[in-house]
Write a protein that holds these residues in place. Structure first.
Motif, PDB file in Angstrom:
ATOM      1  N   TYR A 154      10.575  11.431  -6.336  1.00  0.00           N
ATOM      2  CA  TYR A 154      11.518  10.413  -5.888  1.00  0.00           C
ATOM      3  C   TYR A 154      11.321  10.004  -4.415  1.00  0.00           C
ATOM      4  CZ  TYR A 154      13.941  11.778 -10.176  1.00  0.00           C
ATOM      5  OH  TYR A 154      14.258  12.074 -11.497  1.00  0.00           O
ATOM      6  N   THR A 155      10.131  10.237  -3.911  1.00  0.00           N
ATOM      7  CA  THR A 155       9.808   9.862  -2.526  1.00  0.00           C
ATOM      8  C   THR A 155       8.687   8.828  -2.549  1.00  0.00           C
ATOM      9  OG1 THR A 155      10.405  12.058  -1.706  1.00  0.00           O
ATOM     10  CG2 THR A 155       9.038  10.690  -0.265  1.00  0.00           C
ATOM     11  N   GLU A 156       8.878   7.744  -1.823  1.00  0.00           N
ATOM     12  CA  GLU A 156       7.888   6.672  -1.823  1.00  0.00           C
ATOM     13  C   GLU A 156       6.710   7.036  -0.915  1.00  0.00           C
ATOM     14  OE1 GLU A 156       8.931   2.203  -2.634  1.00  0.00           O
ATOM     15  OE2 GLU A 156       9.076   2.627  -0.491  1.00  0.00           O
ATOM     16  N   THR A 157       5.528   7.133  -1.487  1.00  0.00           N
ATOM     17  CA  THR A 157       4.305   7.367  -0.721  1.00  0.00           C
ATOM     18  C   THR A 157       3.654   6.014  -0.431  1.00  0.00           C
ATOM     19  OG1 THR A 157       3.943   9.528  -1.758  1.00  0.00           O
ATOM     20  CG2 THR A 157       2.040   8.476  -0.701  1.00  0.00           C
ATOM     21  N   LYS A 158       3.523   5.682   0.853  1.00  0.00           N
ATOM     22  CA  LYS A 158       2.968   4.385   1.245  1.00  0.00           C
ATOM     23  C   LYS A 158       1.479   4.529   1.554  1.00  0.00           C
ATOM     24  CE  LYS A 158       7.357   2.701   3.083  1.00  0.00           C
ATOM     25  NZ  LYS A 158       8.081   2.157   4.259  1.00  0.00           N
ATOM     26  N   LEU A 159       0.668   3.675   0.944  1.00  0.00           N
ATOM     27  CA  LEU A 159      -0.783   3.735   1.084  1.00  0.00           C
ATOM     28  C   LEU A 159      -1.332   2.355   1.426  1.00  0.00           C
ATOM     29  CD1 LEU A 159      -1.465   5.753  -2.189  1.00  0.00           C
ATOM     30  CD2 LEU A 159      -1.324   6.709   0.111  1.00  0.00           C
ATOM     31  N   LEU A 160      -2.500   2.341   2.067  1.00  0.00           N
ATOM     32  CA  LEU A 160      -3.233   1.107   2.315  1.00  0.00           C
ATOM     33  C   LEU A 160      -4.368   1.023   1.312  1.00  0.00           C
ATOM     34  CD1 LEU A 160      -4.058  -1.427   3.914  1.00  0.00           C
ATOM     35  CD2 LEU A 160      -5.318   0.086   5.477  1.00  0.00           C
ATOM     36  N   ALA A 161      -4.313   0.013   0.438  1.00  0.00           N
ATOM     37  CA  ALA A 161      -5.370  -0.198  -0.549  1.00  0.00           C
ATOM     38  C   ALA A 161      -6.218  -1.377  -0.111  1.00  0.00           C
ATOM     39  CB  ALA A 161      -4.757  -0.461  -1.926  1.00  0.00           C
ATOM     40  N   GLN A 162      -7.519  -1.130   0.098  1.00  0.00           N
ATOM     41  CA  GLN A 162      -8.430  -2.160   0.600  1.00  0.00           C
ATOM     42  C   GLN A 162      -9.452  -2.491  -0.478  1.00  0.00           C
ATOM     43  OE1 GLN A 162      -9.185  -1.145   5.082  1.00  0.00           O
ATOM     44  NE2 GLN A 162      -8.896   0.762   3.976  1.00  0.00           N
ATOM     45  N   PHE A 163      -9.328  -3.703  -1.020  1.00  0.00           N
ATOM     46  CA  PHE A 163     -10.161  -4.115  -2.147  1.00  0.00           C
ATOM     47  C   PHE A 163     -11.412  -4.857  -1.672  1.00  0.00           C
ATOM     48  CE2 PHE A 163      -5.939  -3.521  -3.831  1.00  0.00           C
ATOM     49  CZ  PHE A 163      -6.172  -2.875  -5.045  1.00  0.00           C
ATOM     50  N   ASP A 164     -12.480  -4.715  -2.437  1.00  0.00           N
ATOM     51  CA  ASP A 164     -13.763  -5.298  -2.046  1.00  0.00           C
ATOM     52  C   ASP A 164     -13.801  -6.813  -2.212  1.00  0.00           C
ATOM     53  OD1 ASP A 164     -13.638  -5.070  -4.798  1.00  0.00           O
ATOM     54  OD2 ASP A 164     -15.748  -4.558  -5.043  1.00  0.00           O
ATOM     55  N   LYS A 165     -12.815  -7.380  -2.924  1.00  0.00           N
ATOM     56  CA  LYS A 165     -12.725  -8.837  -3.055  1.00  0.00           C
ATOM     57  C   LYS A 165     -11.287  -9.214  -3.347  1.00  0.00           C
ATOM     58  CE  LYS A 165     -15.760  -8.986  -6.393  1.00  0.00           C
ATOM     59  NZ  LYS A 165     -15.949  -7.578  -6.787  1.00  0.00           N
ATOM     60  N   ASP A 166     -11.009 -10.500  -3.267  1.00  0.00           N
ATOM     61  CA  ASP A 166      -9.652 -10.985  -3.506  1.00  0.00           C
ATOM     62  C   ASP A 166      -9.557 -11.558  -4.916  1.00  0.00           C
ATOM     63  OD1 ASP A 166      -7.032 -11.625  -3.070  1.00  0.00           O
ATOM     64  OD2 ASP A 166      -7.423 -13.378  -1.822  1.00  0.00           O
ATOM     65  N   ILE A 167      -8.552 -11.134  -5.661  1.00  0.00           N
ATOM     66  CA  ILE A 167      -8.274 -11.674  -6.987  1.00  0.00           C
ATOM     67  C   ILE A 167      -7.059 -12.584  -6.855  1.00  0.00           C
ATOM     68  CG2 ILE A 167      -7.703 -11.135  -9.384  1.00  0.00           C
ATOM     69  CD1 ILE A 167     -10.466 -10.142  -8.566  1.00  0.00           C
ATOM     70  N   GLN A 168      -7.246 -13.855  -7.101  1.00  0.00           N
ATOM     71  CA  GLN A 168      -6.172 -14.814  -6.879  1.00  0.00           C
ATOM     72  C   GLN A 168      -5.006 -14.633  -7.843  1.00  0.00           C
ATOM     73  OE1 GLN A 168      -5.961 -17.198  -4.391  1.00  0.00           O
ATOM     74  NE2 GLN A 168      -7.771 -16.250  -3.499  1.00  0.00           N
ATOM     75  N   SER A 169      -5.307 -14.315  -9.078  1.00  0.00           N
ATOM     76  CA  SER A 169      -4.255 -14.142 -10.086  1.00  0.00           C
ATOM     77  C   SER A 169      -4.509 -12.846 -10.847  1.00  0.00           C
ATOM     78  CB  SER A 169      -4.233 -15.338 -11.041  1.00  0.00           C
ATOM     79  OG  SER A 169      -3.232 -15.198 -12.015  1.00  0.00           O
ATOM     80  N   VAL A 170      -3.763 -11.795 -10.501  1.00  0.00           N
ATOM     81  CA  VAL A 170      -3.972 -10.465 -11.084  1.00  0.00           C
ATOM     82  C   VAL A 170      -3.318 -10.399 -12.463  1.00  0.00           C
ATOM     83  CG1 VAL A 170      -3.557  -7.995 -10.817  1.00  0.00           C
ATOM     84  CG2 VAL A 170      -4.084  -9.408  -8.805  1.00  0.00           C
TER      85      VAL A 170
END
Length: 451
Positions: free
Chosen positions: A374-390
């Motif tokens: 019940y604890t929010e773990t905050k992460l930085l996710a760095q993707f190799d490209k941008d997906i306009q519509s996931v």
């Protein structure tokens, strides 16, 4: 007789045409010149949109000899660094082309290969001061022909960054901009500001660091300093000396490749102000409220959008990461994970975004992340490209230790928020992740109360 007269008349015209078509090229030396040692000689090769591929050798003292140049236009100087083997920089033609594509300007390539080609690096360092004095005198001649100091941009690579600084200092910091690409560290680290580049050398100084643990400079030198991948080891570069010369120069040269990427519109690298690279990777520095509506600054040619606020702020350190090759830019998301396991879990998360037939991957593995109930773990996710519509999201949890028991991560909620584009975050609820197994789900827009 008529033919002879015709040829006689044609000959002077042909000679003039040939003269007009002479294109000056960058000095091409070899290792023998470096071993013998070269004395400083500076050649100024000028390009405009009218002669984008044909360099004109400028006179240092008589610009009236070049009436085709409009010196009231903005002028960008490109200054290379140490040339231990005497060869021309492989990037100089591409950089010139991209600069001219961006704006109607004069581009002056400063060819000081004779003076930079020397196995004695200390001698080359001495020549940086002399090169700075030479360029200062030339810019004063430019002023006499209508040039404005504020419209001058100097792009200096390695030693060329400090040459730019010396020019700027000589002109009382009045030139418009200095861009320093991995400024040289050896013989400059620990020296006072007057012996190296510093923020007072121009109205705006932006600096990129890519090899601060070897050939580059570690400490901030500008109004804004960008540390790509932490400023040291660059992805895709060799990790051992067995790779030969590439091991020595790959990180250092990456600075130019990153700047080229920023010029050609392929993509944009957003940089985040932070005290350290570790804090950045931990996701502690993802707010850019201090920059107002402009948001976080971007690395490269277009950082001038943030110029005024950066000058007021003083020196700002920023961080961003890159891919291994062009396009180098990555897309950043804030990722928040909440679990309902009773016990604490430590591990790594790999995320994939799917959409329009494309896939983007982010692996969060710089350290084991801690997940608590019940604890929010905050992460930085760095993707190799941008997906306009996931359309879909794939997740995989691992502990990095194959000898331990197979853990399960019971995810109560996962939330993904795009950091560079204004759009509603994506959420997914109640996911069971078995260690090492990828799970693919369809995300939904988060409810208003959740963001």
């Amino acid at each position: 007789m008529f033919l002879w007269q015709y040829l006689t008349l044609l000959l002077p015209i042909t000679v003039q045409i040939c003269k007009a078509q002479i294109c000056e090229e960058f000095s091409d030396l070899d290792i023998s010149h470096a071993i013998i040692g070269t004395s400083l000689e500076i050649r100024l090769l000028a390009y405009t949109r009218d002669n984008a591929t044909c360099g004109t050798l400028l006179s240092h003292t008589d610009l009236s000899a070049h009436p085709q140049f409009n010196w009231s236009r903005p002028t960008t100087f490109v200054i290379h660094g140490y040339r231990p083997n005497g060869s021309p920089p492989i990037w100089v033609v591409e950089l010139t082309k991209l600069l001219l594509a961006r704006a109607d300007m004069n581009v002056i390539v400063v060819d000081w290969n004779r003076g930079a080609a020397n196995v004695n690096y200390l001698k080359t360092v001495e020549n940086t001061h002399k090169a700075g004095d030479n360029l200062t005198a030339f810019i004063k001649v430019m002023q006499e022909h209508g040039a404005s100091l504020s419209s001058i941009h100097m792009i200096g690579v390695s030693l060329g960054a400090h040459v730019s600084g010396f020019v700027g200092a000589n002109l009382n910091g009045l030139i418009g901009r200095i861009t320093a690409l991995d400024p040289a560290g050896p013989q400059f680290t620990g020296t006072p500001p007057e012996d190296r580049l510093d923020p007072t050398d121009a109205q705006f100084v932006d600096v990129l660091h890519t090899d601060m643990d070897a050939l580059g400079f570690r400490e901030p030198l500008g109004h804004i300093d960008f540390y790509a991948n932490g400023g040291a080891d660059q992805p895709g570069c060799p990790k051992t000396i067995f790779s030969g010369t590439s091991y020595l120069k790959c990180d250092h040269q990456r600075s130019v490749l990153l700047f080229l990427d920023s010029l050609n519109w392929r993509c944009v690298s957003t940089a985040y102000p932070c005290a350290s690279y570790k804090a950045f990777l931990d996701g502690d520095c993802l707010s850019c409220d201090r920059f107002g509506a402009a948001g976080c600054p971007v690395f490269g040619y277009d950082v001038t959008k943030w110029r005024d606020v950066l000058v007021k702020m003083g020196q700002t350190k920023t961080f961003f990461t890159t891919n291994t090759k062009s396009p180098f830019c990555r897309t950043n998301y804030r990722m928040e994970v909440m679990i309902w396991n009773e016990d604490v879990r430590f591990g790594y998360i790999t995320v994939k975004l799917h959409g329009n037939g494309k896939e983007a991957v982010a692996t969060i593995d710089h350290k084991p992340s801690e997940f608590k109930k019940y604890t929010e773990t905050k992460l930085l996710a760095q993707f190799d490209k941008d997906i306009q519509s996931v359309k879909k999201v794939s997740l995989k949890f691992s502990t990095g230790n194959v000898l331990k028991a197979k853990y399960k991560l019971r995810v109560l909620r996962i939330r993904l928020r795009h950091l560079e584009r204004e759009e509603r975050p994506l959420c997914r609820y109640d996911i069971l992740l078995q260690q090492g197994k990828e799970v693919t789900v369809k995300p939904i827009h988060c409810e208003e109360s959740n963001f």
